[in-house]
Design an enzyme around this catalytic site. Structure first.
Site, short mmCIF file in Angstrom:
data_model
loop_
_atom_site.label_atom_id
_atom_site.label_comp_id
_atom_site.label_asym_id
_atom_site.label_seq_id
_atom_site.Cartn_x
_atom_site.Cartn_y
_atom_site.Cartn_z
N GLN A 67 100.99 17.36 54.37
CA GLN A 67 99.85 17.17 53.91
C GLN A 67 99.25 17.55 52.51
O GLN A 67 98.49 16.85 51.90
CB GLN A 67 98.54 17.74 54.89
CG GLN A 67 98.89 17.07 56.22
CD GLN A 67 97.48 17.67 57.28
OE1 GLN A 67 97.88 18.88 57.91
NE2 GLN A 67 96.33 16.98 57.41
N HIS A 87 106.86 5.09 54.48
CA HIS A 87 107.32 4.01 53.60
C HIS A 87 108.01 2.79 54.16
O HIS A 87 107.88 1.78 53.72
CB HIS A 87 108.71 4.64 52.96
CG HIS A 87 108.43 5.93 52.02
ND1 HIS A 87 109.09 6.88 52.01
CD2 HIS A 87 107.16 6.02 51.19
CE1 HIS A 87 108.58 7.82 50.97
NE2 HIS A 87 107.40 7.34 50.74
N ASP A 100 103.57 11.22 49.45
CA ASP A 100 104.47 11.18 48.35
C ASP A 100 104.05 12.37 47.20
O ASP A 100 104.87 13.19 46.79
CB ASP A 100 104.85 9.91 47.69
CG ASP A 100 105.55 9.02 48.52
OD1 ASP A 100 105.71 9.30 49.78
OD2 ASP A 100 105.78 7.76 48.21
N HIS A 170 104.69 21.84 61.53
CA HIS A 170 103.62 21.29 61.77
C HIS A 170 103.77 19.74 61.64
O HIS A 170 103.55 19.08 60.38
CB HIS A 170 102.85 21.95 60.36
CG HIS A 170 101.25 21.35 60.56
ND1 HIS A 170 100.29 22.40 60.73
CD2 HIS A 170 100.65 20.35 60.74
CE1 HIS A 170 99.06 21.67 60.68
NE2 HIS A 170 99.45 20.51 60.74
N ASN A 214 102.69 23.72 65.63
CA ASN A 214 101.28 23.45 65.46
C ASN A 214 100.93 22.43 66.32
O ASN A 214 101.61 21.29 66.73
CB ASN A 214 101.13 22.70 64.08
CG ASN A 214 99.59 22.61 63.81
OD1 ASN A 214 98.74 23.46 63.81
ND2 ASN A 214 99.34 21.35 63.80
N GLU A 215 99.84 22.61 67.31
CA GLU A 215 99.33 21.72 68.41
C GLU A 215 100.09 21.11 68.87
O GLU A 215 100.31 19.59 68.55
CB GLU A 215 98.19 20.70 67.45
CG GLU A 215 97.08 21.61 67.10
CD GLU A 215 95.96 20.50 66.24
OE1 GLU A 215 96.32 19.38 66.25
OE2 GLU A 215 94.83 20.81 66.16
N GLU A 425 92.59 27.13 63.17
CA GLU A 425 91.84 25.88 62.55
C GLU A 425 90.51 25.80 63.08
O GLU A 425 90.12 25.56 64.36
CB GLU A 425 92.40 24.55 62.94
CG GLU A 425 93.72 24.65 61.83
CD GLU A 425 94.48 23.17 62.03
OE1 GLU A 425 93.85 22.24 62.12
OE2 GLU A 425 95.73 22.98 61.65
C1 NOJ Z 1 94.77 19.61 63.35
C2 NOJ Z 1 96.08 19.59 62.42
O1 NOJ Z 1 96.71 20.59 62.67
C3 NOJ Z 1 95.80 19.15 61.08
O2 NOJ Z 1 97.07 18.87 60.64
C4 NOJ Z 1 94.72 18.32 61.10
O3 NOJ Z 1 94.45 17.64 59.59
C5 NOJ Z 1 93.23 18.46 61.32
N1 NOJ Z 1 93.55 18.94 62.82
C6 NOJ Z 1 92.28 17.53 61.48
O4 NOJ Z 1 92.53 16.19 62.23
#
Ligand code: NOJ
Length: 514
Positions: A67, A87, A100, A170, A214-215, A425
Site C-alpha cells: 500500500q 498490471h 507501482d 499483509h 494480517n487479517e 487497526e
Molecule cells: C485492513 C487492512 O489490513 C488494510 O490493508 C486496509 O487498507 C484496511 N483494512 C482498510 O480497508
C-alpha cells in the site's frame, strides 16, 4: 474533587463486584491477581484525571508494504500477486491506479519516520514485502537491498524511540507461490514458515511485537469472492482451504519462533483478526447473529484463542450439512486432525484486534439478495448486513457506532482468556479531501470506548490508527482514503500533509487525553 472521589469509589466498587464473582473460581485466580495489579496501576497513573490514558499505553499508526512502498520492480524485488493483478487487470481498480509508486516509502522512509515523530507515536506498524526480501518466494535468495530497506526503517524508528510493530505478511504473496496455488495449497505452511524464519532471524533482535499474518479472514474470503488479488471467483472451496492453511501456517511459524528465537528475543506473536461487531436486527435474529460471529470471527479465532481449539462446533456442523446437501462428498471446510488442533491452539501472546465498524445482521427474506459482499456470509449463512438508521453511515459497508467497538472489546475479554489486547487497526474511509473533521470525531469516539473498557478491566495495551498516510486502498485504488496525512499522488515527491486528524491525534499522544 467530589466527582473524582465518586469515580474512584465507583471504580473500586466495580472491581469489588468482579472480585466477588471470581473469588470462588480458582481457575480465575491468576486473572484476579492481574486485575488487582492493573487496578492499582490504573488508579495510580490515571486516577487523578479519569480521561487520561496510562503512560504505558502505546499509541501508534499503521501501513502495509504494497500500500505504501512503491518501487515494485526496483533492485531484485520479485513480483507479488498485486503487481501481477494491477498490471494484467488494471480495470478492476477504481480510478485505474496501482501500487507501482504508491507513497514511494521505499525511498521516502525517512519522511515516514518524521511523520511518526510529529504524531508523537510510541509504535509504527508496517509490513514486510515477502517478494522484496525473498525475490523467488523461497529462502534460497535473500535480497541485500530488501534487507537494508527494512533494517534502515527499523533502526530509524528505534533511534527516535518509536517501537516497530512488524507484520510478516499483509496480502502481497509472491506471484511464484500463487502460481502453485498460493494459500489454497497446504505447502504454503512450509513456504510461510521458511519466510518467517528469515524475517525473525534478520530483525528479531529489534522487534518485540509481531503480527504473523494480517487479517486472515480478508486474506481468504476477500481473495476468493473477488475483491483482493489474486481475484478468483471461487466462493465455495478456495476460501475454506485457505482458512485452514492460514491458521496452520501461523501456528507453525509461532512454534518455530518458540523453538529458535523466543529464549533470545522474547517477542510477542499473534495474527491480526478483523472483527466487525454484529448486532441482531431483531430479537428473532439473535441465533443467526451468533452463527455469523462464528462464521466470520470464530472461524479464524476459535482454533487459536479458545480453550478447546478446533472449529466452532455448531458452525462446523452447519457447513458440513450445507456441503452434503450440495452434493459434495467431503466438507468444504477441511476438518482438523487432533494433532492440528493441538498445534494451532494457544499460538498467541496477545490479541491483535482490527476493528472498523458494526453491522446489523438479519436473515435474508425470500427472494432477497445481499447487495453488499454478496458472497461473504449470505451464500452460507443466508444473512444480510446493514447499518442502523441511527448510526452515521459513511458508505455501504461502513457506519460509525463506537458502542459496537466497546461491545466487541468486552466480548473478546469474556470469550477468550486474554492477557493483552493490542488494537492493530482502527480507522475510517473518507474521500481524498484534506478536511477530515469526521475522522477526528471517529477516532475520538472510538478512543473514548477504549478508555471506558480500560476502566472496566479489559486489558488493552495499545491503539493503532489506520493509517499513517493515504495509500493504495486495494481495489478502491486512491478513491477512498484513511490517512492521518494526505499524500499528493500527482506530485513526484509524494508530498505528505497533516490533516486535521493528524493534529488531533498528535495532541492525544502528547496529553494522553481526548
Ligand atoms: C485492513 C487492512 O489490513 C488494510 O490493508 C486496509 O487498507 C484496511 N483494512 C482498510 O480497508
Amino acid at each position: 474533587m467530589k466527582v473524582y472521589l465518586k469515580q474512584i469509589v465507583e471504580r473500586l466498587s466495580r472491581y469489588l463486584s468482579k472480585i466477588k464473582t471470581f473469588y470462588t473460581n480458582s481457575v480465575r485466580k491468576m486473572y484476579l491477581a492481574g486485575l488487582v495489579v492493573f487496578s492499582v496501576l490504573f488508579v495510580g497513573c490515571c486516577g487523578s484525571e479519569p480521561l487520561r490514558f496510562p503512560t504505558w499505553f502505546k499509541f501508534g499508526a499503521a501501513s502495509s508494504a504494497y500500500q505504501v512502498e512503491g518501487a515494485w520492480n526496483v533492485s531484485d524485488k520479485g513480483e507479488s500477486i498485486w503487481d501481477y493483478l494491477v498490471h494484467t487487470r488494471p480495470e478492476i481498480v477504481a480510478g485505474g491506479g496501482n501500487g507501482d509508486v504508491a507513497c514511494d516509502s521505499y525511498h521516502l522512509w525517512r519522511r515516514d519516520i518524521q511523520m511518526c515523530e510529529e504524531l508523537g507515536l510510541d509504535t509504527y506498524r508496517f509490513s514486510i514485502s515477502w517478494s522484496r526480501l525473498l525475490p523467488s518466494g523461497y529462502p534460497n535468495i535473500i535480497s541485500e537491498d530488501g534487507k537494508n530497506y527494512y533494517n534502515n526503517l527499523i533502526d530509524g524508528l528505534l533511534e527516535k524511540g518509536i517501537e516497530p510493530v512488524v507484520t510478516v505478511h499483509h496480502f502481497d504473496l509472491p506471484q511464484s507461490l500463487q502460481d502453485l496455488g498460493g494459500w489454497a495449497n497446504p505447502l504454503i505452511v512450509d513456504w510461510f514458515t521458511d519466510y518467517a524464519q528469515v524475517v525473525f532471524s534478520l530483525f528479531g533482535d529489534r522487534v518485540t511485537y509481531w503480527v504473523t499474518i494480517n487479517e486472515p479472514f480478508i486474506l481468504c474470503e476477500g481473495v476468493f469472492p473477488l475483491f483482493l488479488a489474486p481475484y478468483y471467483d471461487d466462493p465455495n472451496i478456495g476460501r475454506y482451504l485457505c482458512n485452514k492453511n492460514v491458521l496452520v501456517a501461523h501456528a507453525k511459524a509461532y512454534r518455530m519462533y518458540d523453538d529458535l528465537f523466543r529464549s533470545k528475543y522474547n517477542g510477542k506473536l499473534s495474527l491480526s483478526t478483523l472483527f466487525f461487531w454484529f448486532e441482531p436486527a431483531t430479537p428473532e435474529d439473535e441465533e443467526i447473529t451468533d452463527l455469523m460471529f462464528e462464521f466470520w470471527e470464530g472461524r479464524y479465532a476459535h482454533p487459536i484463542f479458545s480453550k478447546e481449539g478446533g472449529w466452532p462446533v455448531k458452525l462446523e456442523k452447519n457447513l458440513a450439512d450445507n456441503a452434503r446437501m450440495e452434493g459434495y462428498s467431503h466438507p468444504r471446510l477441511p476438518p482438523f486432525t487432533s494433532e492440528e488442533i493441538d498445534l494451532v491452539r494457544g499460538t498467541y501472546d496477545y490479541f491483535a484486534l482490527q476493528h472498523f465498524t458494526s453491522r446489523l445482521v438479519r436473515r435474508l427474506r425470500p427472494g432477497e439478495r445481499n447487495p453488499m459482499w454478496p458472497l461473504i456470509g449470505s451464500s452460507e449463512m443466508g444473512i444480510i448486513m446493514e447499518s442502523h438508521p441511527s448510526w452515521v453511515s459513511v458508505n455501504d459497508w461502513f457506519a460509525i457506532w463506537p458502542q459496537g467497538f466497546h461491545k466487541q472489546l468486552n466480548w473478546l475479554n469474556t470469550t477468550y482468556d486474554l492477557k493483552e489486547i493490542f488494537i492493530t487497526e482502527n480507522g475510517i474511509p473518507l474521500g481524498p479531501d484534506v478536511d477530515d473533521t469526521l475522522r477526528v470525531e471517529y477516532h475520538r469516539s472510538y478512543l473514548e470506548q477504549i478508555l471506558q473498557a480500560l476502566h472496566e478491566g479489559v486489558p488493552i495495551t495499545g491503539y493503532t490508527a489506520w493509517t499513517l498516510m493515504d495509500n493504495f486502498e486495494w481495489v478502491s485504488g486512491y478513491t477512498v482514503q484513511f490517512g492521518l496525512y494526505s499524500v499528493n499522488f500527482t506530485d513526484p515527491m509524494r508530498t505528505r500533509t497533516p490533516r486535521t486528524s493528524a493534529k488531533y491525534y498528535a495532541n492525544v499522544t502528547r496529553t494522553r487525553m481526548l
